[in-house]
Design a protein around this motif. Sequence first.
Motif, PDB file in Angstrom:
ATOM      1  N   ARG A  57      -1.993   2.193   7.443  1.00 18.24           N
ATOM      2  CA  ARG A  57      -1.418   1.991   6.124  1.00 18.24           C
ATOM      3  C   ARG A  57      -0.988   3.353   5.599  1.00 18.24           C
ATOM      4  O   ARG A  57      -1.620   4.370   5.880  1.00 18.24           O
ATOM      5  N   CYS A  90       3.125  -5.006   5.004  1.00 20.03           N
ATOM      6  CA  CYS A  90       1.855  -5.731   5.084  1.00 20.03           C
ATOM      7  C   CYS A  90       2.122  -7.176   4.679  1.00 20.03           C
ATOM      8  O   CYS A  90       2.645  -7.425   3.596  1.00 20.03           O
ATOM      9  N   SER A  96       1.932  -2.749  -0.026  1.00 20.97           N
ATOM     10  CA  SER A  96       1.408  -1.908   1.037  1.00 20.97           C
ATOM     11  C   SER A  96       2.290  -1.992   2.279  1.00 20.97           C
ATOM     12  O   SER A  96       2.878  -3.035   2.563  1.00 20.97           O
ATOM     13  N   SER A  97       2.379  -0.891   2.996  1.00 20.09           N
ATOM     14  CA  SER A  97       3.115  -0.900   4.260  1.00 20.09           C
ATOM     15  C   SER A  97       2.414   0.013   5.255  1.00 20.09           C
ATOM     16  O   SER A  97       1.582   0.841   4.894  1.00 20.09           O
ATOM     17  N   TYR A  98       2.779  -0.173   6.497  1.00 18.68           N
ATOM     18  CA  TYR A  98       2.227   0.606   7.590  1.00 18.68           C
ATOM     19  C   TYR A  98       3.287   1.552   8.130  1.00 18.68           C
ATOM     20  O   TYR A  98       4.470   1.223   8.150  1.00 18.68           O
ATOM     21  N   PRO A 160      -3.778  -4.145  12.720  1.00 18.96           N
ATOM     22  CA  PRO A 160      -3.225  -5.247  11.939  1.00 18.96           C
ATOM     23  C   PRO A 160      -2.179  -6.018  12.739  1.00 18.96           C
ATOM     24  O   PRO A 160      -1.511  -5.483  13.613  1.00 18.96           O
ATOM     25  N   CYS A 168      -4.603  -5.672   3.006  1.00 23.14           N
ATOM     26  CA  CYS A 168      -3.996  -4.644   3.859  1.00 23.14           C
ATOM     27  C   CYS A 168      -4.393  -3.282   3.380  1.00 23.14           C
ATOM     28  O   CYS A 168      -4.617  -2.966   2.317  1.00 23.14           O
TER      29      CYS A 168
END
Length: 168
Positions: A57, A90, A96-98, A160, A168
């Motif tokens: 993340r 996510c 949220s992002s990865y 994930p 997330c």
Amino acid sequence: MDENVFDDPRITAVGLLVEAHAGLTARFTAQYEEHDVSAVEFEVLMRLARSPGNQLRMTDLASQTSLSTSGVTRVVDRMERDGLLRRRACPSDRRSSYAVVTPAGMQRLDETLPGHLRIIEEWFTGQLAPETLAAMLDGLRQVRDAVHPGATAGSTDQAPTDEPASAC
């Protein structure tokens, strides 16, 4: 002021750590330039490559590095433009992002890592007896965990998936 304060082993310990870091950093920087990667880009690639699913993340990546969340965003933007990383949303939290290493990012890391390891061996680990290295690693982990408790954030979580998750 007591003159003996300048001989305090605490000052010596920090001074030696800073001097060793500066010497290694100078050697690493020259080697990174050969592979068109900055020190922070190398750190980001390494942290992602060593994480489950080669991803973290964005907030965990910020916690693991010395960068702010906006600093991580800028680095990831640049690395995404260069094709070294991609972002993945996510599925359970749209905020949220990865950051995910791409095949090009892994290739850059594969090209850079052998020289990096040679420098580490020649100028750091190769200078120490195995038992000295083991004791130093234990000590450095204790200090790191005290001064940077988020240094391993997200690194032990399951990789994930695109399936909805609870968080997330």
